[in-house]
Design a protein around this motif. Structure first.
Motif, PDB file in Angstrom:
ATOM      1  N   PRO A  94      16.589   6.201  26.303  1.00 40.18           N
ATOM      2  CA  PRO A  94      16.835   6.006  27.747  1.00 40.18           C
ATOM      3  C   PRO A  94      16.826   4.539  28.149  1.00 40.18           C
ATOM      4  N   THR A  95      16.023   3.727  27.472  1.00 34.33           N
ATOM      5  CA  THR A  95      15.980   2.294  27.795  1.00 34.33           C
ATOM      6  C   THR A  95      17.333   1.644  27.512  1.00 34.33           C
ATOM      7  N   ILE A  96      17.921   1.975  26.366  1.00 36.76           N
ATOM      8  CA  ILE A  96      19.193   1.319  26.023  1.00 36.76           C
ATOM      9  C   ILE A  96      20.325   1.856  26.916  1.00 36.76           C
ATOM     10  N   ILE A  97      20.194   3.089  27.363  1.00 35.97           N
ATOM     11  CA  ILE A  97      21.204   3.621  28.295  1.00 35.97           C
ATOM     12  C   ILE A  97      21.159   2.802  29.594  1.00 35.97           C
ATOM     13  N   THR A 126      23.830  12.843  28.647  1.00 39.00           N
ATOM     14  CA  THR A 126      23.941  11.927  29.792  1.00 39.00           C
ATOM     15  C   THR A 126      24.984  10.855  29.479  1.00 39.00           C
ATOM     16  N   CYS A 127      24.936  10.320  28.251  1.00 33.55           N
ATOM     17  CA  CYS A 127      25.904   9.287  27.844  1.00 33.55           C
ATOM     18  C   CYS A 127      27.328   9.826  27.911  1.00 33.55           C
ATOM     19  N   VAL A 128      27.507  11.039  27.405  1.00 33.17           N
ATOM     20  CA  VAL A 128      28.844  11.625  27.366  1.00 33.17           C
ATOM     21  C   VAL A 128      29.316  11.950  28.797  1.00 33.17           C
ATOM     22  N   ARG A 129      28.428  12.576  29.542  1.00 31.24           N
ATOM     23  CA  ARG A 129      28.771  13.019  30.898  1.00 31.24           C
ATOM     24  C   ARG A 129      29.124  11.847  31.808  1.00 31.24           C
ATOM     25  N   HIS A 130      28.362  10.759  31.685  1.00 33.56           N
ATOM     26  CA  HIS A 130      28.546   9.630  32.609  1.00 33.56           C
ATOM     27  C   HIS A 130      29.270   8.445  31.983  1.00 33.56           C
ATOM     28  N   ASN A 131      29.842   8.658  30.810  1.00 35.69           N
ATOM     29  CA  ASN A 131      30.597   7.577  30.165  1.00 35.69           C
ATOM     30  C   ASN A 131      29.783   6.305  29.977  1.00 35.69           C
ATOM     31  N   ILE A 132      28.646   6.457  29.341  1.00 34.04           N
ATOM     32  CA  ILE A 132      27.807   5.278  29.036  1.00 34.04           C
ATOM     33  C   ILE A 132      27.736   5.194  27.508  1.00 34.04           C
ATOM     34  N   PRO A 133      28.671   4.478  26.883  1.00 32.06           N
ATOM     35  CA  PRO A 133      28.696   4.473  25.418  1.00 32.06           C
ATOM     36  C   PRO A 133      27.612   3.598  24.802  1.00 32.06           C
ATOM     37  N   VAL A 134      26.787   4.187  23.952  1.00 29.91           N
ATOM     38  CA  VAL A 134      25.752   3.437  23.222  1.00 29.91           C
ATOM     39  C   VAL A 134      25.740   3.908  21.765  1.00 29.91           C
ATOM     40  N   THR A 135      24.952   3.217  20.962  1.00 29.44           N
ATOM     41  CA  THR A 135      24.794   3.592  19.556  1.00 29.44           C
ATOM     42  C   THR A 135      23.320   3.855  19.298  1.00 29.44           C
ATOM     43  N   ALA A 136      23.004   5.043  18.805  1.00 26.59           N
ATOM     44  CA  ALA A 136      21.598   5.373  18.539  1.00 26.59           C
ATOM     45  C   ALA A 136      21.392   5.548  17.036  1.00 26.59           C
ATOM     46  N   ASN A 202      35.270  -0.244  21.968  1.00 26.69           N
ATOM     47  CA  ASN A 202      36.727  -0.117  22.107  1.00 26.69           C
ATOM     48  C   ASN A 202      37.211   1.282  22.489  1.00 26.69           C
ATOM     49  N   GLU A 203      36.369   2.286  22.258  1.00 25.84           N
ATOM     50  CA  GLU A 203      36.813   3.648  22.599  1.00 25.84           C
ATOM     51  C   GLU A 203      35.876   4.326  23.594  1.00 25.84           C
ATOM     52  N   GLY A 204      34.818   3.641  23.978  1.00 24.92           N
ATOM     53  CA  GLY A 204      33.879   4.201  24.952  1.00 24.92           C
ATOM     54  C   GLY A 204      33.096   5.391  24.414  1.00 24.92           C
ATOM     55  N   LYS A 205      32.829   5.385  23.100  1.00 28.46           N
ATOM     56  CA  LYS A 205      32.150   6.543  22.508  1.00 28.46           C
ATOM     57  C   LYS A 205      30.695   6.259  22.139  1.00 28.46           C
ATOM     58  N   THR A 206      29.875   7.267  22.341  1.00 29.04           N
ATOM     59  CA  THR A 206      28.471   7.218  21.907  1.00 29.04           C
ATOM     60  C   THR A 206      28.372   7.797  20.497  1.00 29.04           C
ATOM     61  N   THR A 207      27.646   7.103  19.635  1.00 31.08           N
ATOM     62  CA  THR A 207      27.483   7.593  18.257  1.00 31.08           C
ATOM     63  C   THR A 207      26.012   7.652  17.877  1.00 31.08           C
ATOM     64  N   ILE A 208      25.648   8.735  17.225  1.00 30.19           N
ATOM     65  CA  ILE A 208      24.297   8.871  16.669  1.00 30.19           C
ATOM     66  C   ILE A 208      24.416   8.659  15.159  1.00 30.19           C
ATOM     67  N   ILE A 209      23.711   7.668  14.637  1.00 29.01           N
ATOM     68  CA  ILE A 209      23.705   7.408  13.188  1.00 29.01           C
ATOM     69  C   ILE A 209      22.359   7.891  12.640  1.00 29.01           C
ATOM     70  N   GLU A 210      22.451   8.925  11.834  1.00 27.88           N
ATOM     71  CA  GLU A 210      21.239   9.518  11.264  1.00 27.88           C
ATOM     72  C   GLU A 210      21.076   8.958   9.847  1.00 27.88           C
ATOM     73  N   ILE A 211      19.967   8.288   9.590  1.00 25.74           N
ATOM     74  CA  ILE A 211      19.775   7.667   8.274  1.00 25.74           C
ATOM     75  C   ILE A 211      18.640   8.377   7.535  1.00 25.74           C
TER      76      ILE A 211
END
Ligand code: TPP
Ligand code: MG
Length: 240
Positions: A94-97, A126-136, A202-211
């Motif tokens: 939520p902080t990075i959003i 929330t990111c998808v619904r409100h178009n707030i692209p971040v990387t988690a 560049n595409e306004g997409k949120t991505t979750i990177i699971e390591i």
């Protein structure tokens, strides 16, 4: 000061995994398990190397996230959002959003352990619904590592409620309308972050990177966490 900093950098580079007896046992044990698991410290170094310019990063509370704070470098102020003594799991996403809403032109990355991610992952919608692209970035080590560490150290490796049996966080992300990437090879860590940042900017997409990470454990928040308290006031003498 420069010499000291250079020595510290070299120490971090050579410190590929934790070296305490418990962590070494965990690393050996996991070699026999199906799947491939990465050393958190190496993952953190690869992420650091792949960070874009002008990035904002938030870090959560947990064992890997505490170590993570040593592996982040920033050139500008208002870039690093660590939970510090606020101390709450589920803080970073939520902080990075919020940071991304305030500075949409800057790349935004959050770090969280799998436990803390479970407390915050619904905000993917929330990111998808409100178009707030971040990387988690999610460090998937299948445990509440920070809590387990205290019990391992103080109770001779006996612990309760330390294990976490998770589903795929990349798949959960896709079900919520975001992108999901699972990483289990060290050489894929940097490219995964770069791809996610590219999609964010560049595409306004949120991505979750699971390591996928090993169950090794870094230093605890406090080495005296579960030691017997010393009572200085008479009225508390009975509370031991
Ligand atoms: C809201 C909240 N609940 C519980 C805690 C206690 N706590 C601190 S670290 C931690 C474990 C975090 O596990 P995970 O996110 O998987 O990270 P790991 O330690 O495995 O790297 C917990 C439960 C907390 N700090 N905040
Ligand atoms: Mg964990």
């Amino acid at each position: 000061m420069q010499a000291e900093k250079a020595a510290w950098e070299e120490e971090l580079t050579n410190w590929t995994h934790e070296k305490d007896a418990y962590s070494l046992d965990m690393i050996e044990e996991q070699k026999k398990e199906p799947g491939s698991y990465l050393h958190p410290r190496q993952v953190l170094r690869e992420l650091e190397k792949a960070m874009p310019e002008d990035v904002m990063v938030s870090t959560d509370i947990g064992n890997i996230n505490s170590v993570a704070n040593s592996y982040l470098r920033f050139e500008k102020p208002r870039s690093f959002f660590a939970a510090m003594s606020f101390g709450n799991c589920g803080y970073a996403f939520p902080t990075i959003i919020g940071a991304k809403v305030a500075a949409p032109h800057r790349p935004a990355v959050s770090y969280a352990g799998d436990g803390a991610w479970g407390m915050s992952l619904m905000e993917t919608m929330t990111c998808v619904r409100h178009n707030i692209p971040v990387t988690a970035v999610v460090f998937h080590n299948r445990q509440w590592g920070a809590e387990k560490k205290n019990q391992v150290d103080f109770y001779n490796r006996r612990f309760v409620a330390g294990e976490l049996d998770n589903q795929s966080f990349a798949e959960i992300a896709r079900a919520m309308g975001a992108e999901g990437i699972t990483v289990d090879k060290l050489e894929d860590v940097g490219p995964a972050l770069k791809k996610a940042i590219d999609m964010q900017m560049n595409e306004g997409k949120t991505t979750i990177i699971e390591i996928m990470c090993t169950r090794e454990l870094g230093d605890p928040f406090r080495r005296d966490a579960l030691s017997k308290p010393i009572r200085h006031l008479d009225k508390y003498k009975d509370y031991v």
